[in-house]
Design a protein around this motif. Structure first.
Motif, PDB file in Angstrom:
ATOM      1  N   PRO A 140       0.821  -1.215   0.000  1.00 26.09           N
ATOM      2  CA  PRO A 140       0.000   0.000   0.000  1.00 26.09           C
ATOM      3  C   PRO A 140       0.857   1.268   0.000  1.00 26.09           C
ATOM      4  O   PRO A 140       1.912   1.315   0.627  1.00 26.09           O
ATOM      5  CB  PRO A 140      -0.796  -0.115   1.298  1.00 26.09           C
ATOM      6  N   VAL A 141       0.393   2.272  -0.733  1.00 26.50           N
ATOM      7  CA  VAL A 141       1.026   3.589  -0.735  1.00 26.50           C
ATOM      8  C   VAL A 141      -0.088   4.635  -0.674  1.00 26.50           C
ATOM      9  O   VAL A 141      -1.227   4.381  -1.059  1.00 26.50           O
ATOM     10  CB  VAL A 141       1.901   3.832  -1.995  1.00 26.50           C
ATOM     11  N   GLN A 142       0.260   5.792  -0.172  1.00 22.82           N
ATOM     12  CA  GLN A 142      -0.658   6.924  -0.123  1.00 22.82           C
ATOM     13  C   GLN A 142      -0.173   7.953  -1.140  1.00 22.82           C
ATOM     14  O   GLN A 142       0.993   8.338  -1.118  1.00 22.82           O
ATOM     15  CB  GLN A 142      -0.648   7.533   1.283  1.00 22.82           C
ATOM     16  N   LEU A 143      -1.041   8.380  -2.051  1.00 21.33           N
ATOM     17  CA  LEU A 143      -0.705   9.399  -3.047  1.00 21.33           C
ATOM     18  C   LEU A 143      -1.391  10.695  -2.649  1.00 21.33           C
ATOM     19  O   LEU A 143      -2.599  10.709  -2.414  1.00 21.33           O
ATOM     20  CB  LEU A 143      -1.174   8.970  -4.438  1.00 21.33           C
ATOM     21  N   THR A 144      -0.627  11.793  -2.586  1.00 24.19           N
ATOM     22  CA  THR A 144      -1.165  13.087  -2.191  1.00 24.19           C
ATOM     23  C   THR A 144      -0.747  14.130  -3.212  1.00 24.19           C
ATOM     24  O   THR A 144       0.406  14.165  -3.626  1.00 24.19           O
ATOM     25  CB  THR A 144      -0.648  13.492  -0.794  1.00 24.19           C
ATOM     26  N   TRP A 145      -1.689  14.984  -3.628  1.00 24.14           N
ATOM     27  CA  TRP A 145      -1.421  16.034  -4.599  1.00 24.14           C
ATOM     28  C   TRP A 145      -2.377  17.187  -4.345  1.00 24.14           C
ATOM     29  O   TRP A 145      -3.306  17.073  -3.563  1.00 24.14           O
ATOM     30  CB  TRP A 145      -1.583  15.508  -6.031  1.00 24.14           C
ATOM     31  N   GLU A 156      -5.552   6.094  -1.550  1.00 21.59           N
ATOM     32  CA  GLU A 156      -4.760   4.884  -1.306  1.00 21.59           C
ATOM     33  C   GLU A 156      -4.522   4.227  -2.658  1.00 21.59           C
ATOM     34  O   GLU A 156      -5.410   4.219  -3.518  1.00 21.59           O
ATOM     35  CB  GLU A 156      -5.527   3.918  -0.404  1.00 21.59           C
ATOM     36  N   ALA A 157      -3.340   3.688  -2.849  1.00 13.19           N
ATOM     37  CA  ALA A 157      -3.003   2.977  -4.083  1.00 13.19           C
ATOM     38  C   ALA A 157      -2.187   1.747  -3.724  1.00 13.19           C
ATOM     39  O   ALA A 157      -1.810   1.551  -2.569  1.00 13.19           O
ATOM     40  CB  ALA A 157      -2.215   3.895  -5.015  1.00 13.19           C
ATOM     41  N   THR A 158      -1.924   0.932  -4.723  1.00 13.46           N
ATOM     42  CA  THR A 158      -1.131  -0.268  -4.535  1.00 13.46           C
ATOM     43  C   THR A 158       0.087  -0.191  -5.441  1.00 13.46           C
ATOM     44  O   THR A 158      -0.052  -0.016  -6.654  1.00 13.46           O
ATOM     45  CB  THR A 158      -1.952  -1.522  -4.877  1.00 13.46           C
TER      46      THR A 158
END
Length: 100
Positions: free
Chosen positions: A23-28, A39-41
């Motif tokens: 899991p990764v968190q993407l923020t923009w 949330e992304a993979t």
């Protein structure tokens, strides 16, 4: 050998880490300057970029922060830019991020 062939060969020689299903968190920031996050993979990561699976279509060129191990005490963060984004199936997208 042409430069494009050398670049392609270099890409294939780059060490890759198998981070399938991590899991990764993407923020923009959106067009109004508001922080957005999903949330992304992480599927694959190399020296120059990473491939992630997620549920939102992001524009090419969008700059974002990638946070590994969201929700844990060990936070690793990288800056990236959307290089490609395409629909994988009805509910998900695959996005290639260029690491900055």
């Amino acid at each position: 050998m042409e430069n494009t062939e050398l670049e392609q060969l270099d890409r294939r020689r780059s060490m890759r880490l198998d981070l399938e299903n991590e899991p990764v968190q993407l923020t923009w920031q959106d067009g109004e300057g508001e922080d957005q996050s999903i949330e992304a993979t992480c599927i694959d990561i190399s020296r120059r970029g990473m491939l992630v699976k997620h549920s939102k279509d992001l524009q090419i060129g969008t700059k974002l922060k990638v946070q590994f191990s969201p929700g844990s005490g060990d936070i690793s963060e990288m800056k990236a830019k959307v290089a490609r984004c395409h629909r994988k199936n009805f509910s998900s997208y695959h996005m290639f991020l260029l690491l900055l």
